[in-house]
Design a protein around this motif. Structure first.
Motif, PDB file in Angstrom:
ATOM      1  N   GLN A 192      29.677  14.742  46.326  1.00  0.00           N
ATOM      2  CA  GLN A 192      29.875  14.452  44.673  1.00  0.00           C
ATOM      3  C   GLN A 192      28.772  13.302  44.338  1.00  0.00           C
ATOM      4  OE1 GLN A 192      31.900  16.123  42.167  1.00  0.00           O
ATOM      5  NE2 GLN A 192      31.830  17.515  44.162  1.00  0.00           N
ATOM      6  N   PRO A 193      27.863  13.847  43.362  1.00  0.00           N
ATOM      7  CA  PRO A 193      26.841  12.835  42.835  1.00  0.00           C
ATOM      8  C   PRO A 193      27.233  11.713  42.073  1.00  0.00           C
ATOM      9  CG  PRO A 193      26.427  14.778  41.598  1.00  0.00           C
ATOM     10  CD  PRO A 193      27.860  14.959  42.512  1.00  0.00           C
ATOM     11  N   HIS A 194      26.762  10.662  42.084  1.00  0.00           N
ATOM     12  CA  HIS A 194      27.129   9.181  41.256  1.00  0.00           C
ATOM     13  C   HIS A 194      25.650   8.718  41.070  1.00  0.00           C
ATOM     14  CE1 HIS A 194      31.456   9.205  42.094  1.00  0.00           C
ATOM     15  NE2 HIS A 194      31.131   9.676  43.133  1.00  0.00           N
ATOM     16  N   TYR A 195      25.189   8.857  39.770  1.00  0.00           N
ATOM     17  CA  TYR A 195      24.140   8.372  39.224  1.00  0.00           C
ATOM     18  C   TYR A 195      23.691   6.839  39.104  1.00  0.00           C
ATOM     19  CZ  TYR A 195      22.844  13.265  39.462  1.00  0.00           C
ATOM     20  OH  TYR A 195      22.694  14.708  40.016  1.00  0.00           O
ATOM     21  N   ALA A 196      22.756   6.272  39.232  1.00  0.00           N
ATOM     22  CA  ALA A 196      22.513   4.941  38.862  1.00  0.00           C
ATOM     23  C   ALA A 196      21.183   4.609  38.770  1.00  0.00           C
ATOM     24  CB  ALA A 196      23.086   3.925  39.747  1.00  0.00           C
TER      25      ALA A 196
END
Length: 369
Positions: A192-196
């Motif tokens: 699952q991607p978590h963008y920053a």
């Protein structure tokens, strides 16, 4: 979307999360609760002023870090975080007279730029015993009133809770870098991607696992440290000073009637966390000649931590050349609890593109080809 994601919630990562969130950043702090974190094992001696180590760049971090505790603890207590594990109890160095003379001179010369040293005083055997009743053998001793101790586990927890107070999110998980179109865009957890906008790596000896997809290998070596914790039963140890003795001996009392005896410095090629008879023997061989009554105490536990060191034993802090939105800090070694909270503040400033107190050119990382 987060402004900053931090991987690694030891003392350095927790401090970075606190300082970023306090300034309004949207922070995600991730940690996989790896056994062997140096923060959890360290006894926590805050007293860099008597060392004969000559590296000025290291001393700058250690001195600034020791002084920064006054500000940091006041901030945390204002948020209700009173269980920080920090207490200014003073430090006693026990050595032969010739070395004590040198340490006394070093401390006095450093005092103008390090007022946190406090009072510098030579002690005789009776004075040492009155402050630390278990000590029976003293050739010469030097007391520095500004020395302190800190429980790494307690302080890390306080920083994490303070970060949450300012809006940070904390997740226990195993993360890896998320790379899209050749650039780091955040992190991935179980696919699952978590963008920053920015990613910060404070993963200690495990940092190269994270850097591998970028084909980078930071110059980091692992050192195993074993620390023996003894039960002193009903003994009142809360205000006992830290003892620093020969051959790397230290004795650090705790708030709850225990005594940490450390530490070993063992080069490691893997992540072996097994305590050893050899390690315990080395610790007791150093301690019993000066505190023979420790023979009558009970063993509470043997803690083992893995410290990250660079080849020159100097911490590093930087952004990655090919990925300027990725920041790293590492290599704190045995000074992690002295330097970590302060370097976390500096790392937060770097990740916010704000001015730093330290010259980054002194802490440039090197990589293996």
């Amino acid at each position: 979307m987060y402004t900053h994601i931090i991987i690694g919630a030891g003392i350095l990562g927790a401090s970075t999360a606190y300082h970023l969130s306090k300034q309004g950043a949207t922070v995600l702090l991730i940690d996989r609760k790896e056994s062997g974190r140096a923060t959890d094992a360290a006894a926590g001696i805050i007293c860099p002023w008597m060392t004969q180590r000559r590296n000025k760049a290291w001393y700058r971090l250690a001195n600034n870090g020791a002084h920064y505790y006054d500000t940091l603890i006041e901030e945390l207590e204002a948020l209700g975080e009173t269980a920080t594990g920090y207490r200014k109890v003073g430090t006693i160095a026990l050595h032969e007279s010739s070395k004590i003379e040198k340490m006394n001179t070093i401390a006095e010369n450093r005092f103008p730029e390090a007022p946190g040293i406090g009072r510098i005083e030579r002690l005789d055997a009776s004075q040492v015993k009155s402050l630390f009743p278990l000590i029976d053998t003293v050739e010469d001793a030097l007391f520095v009133s500004g020395g302190a101790r800190v429980d790494g586990r307690a302080l890390r927890g306080a920083l994490e809770r303070a970060a949450i107070h300012y809006g940070a999110t904390v997740i226990d998980a195993d993360a890896e870098l998320l790379i899209e179109t050749g650039q780091v865009q955040g992190i991935s957890i179980d696919g699952q991607p978590h963008y920053a906008k920015h990613v910060i790596l404070t993963a200690g000896v495990w940092i190269n696992e994270l850097l591998r997809p970028l084909k980078l290998e930071l110059d980091i070596r692992t050192e195993k440290g074993q620390i023996l914790h003894l039960d002193l039963e009903e003994t009142k140890t809360k205000h006992w000073p830290v003892i620093m003795g020969q051959r790397g001996l230290y004795l650090v009392s705790t708030e709850d009637g225990r005594l940490a005896l450390g530490s070993t410095h063992e080069k490691q090629l893997d992540y072996n966390l097994q305590p050893t008879v050899k390690g315990m023997h080395a610790l007791l061989t150093r301690a019993l000649p000066v505190a023979p009554r420790l023979e009558e105490t009970n063993i509470h536990e043997m803690r083992v931590g893995l410290r990250p060191y660079t080849s020159n034993s100097l911490p590093v802090i930087a952004s990655l050349d090919a990925h300027p939105n990725v920041f790293i800090a590492n290599g704190l070694g045995a000074s992690g609890l002295t330097i970590g909270p302060y370097l976390g503040r500096e790392l937060a400033e770097l990740a916010l593109d704000q001015p730093l107190e330290i010259p980054l050119g002194d802490y440039v990382p090197t990589y293996h080809n």
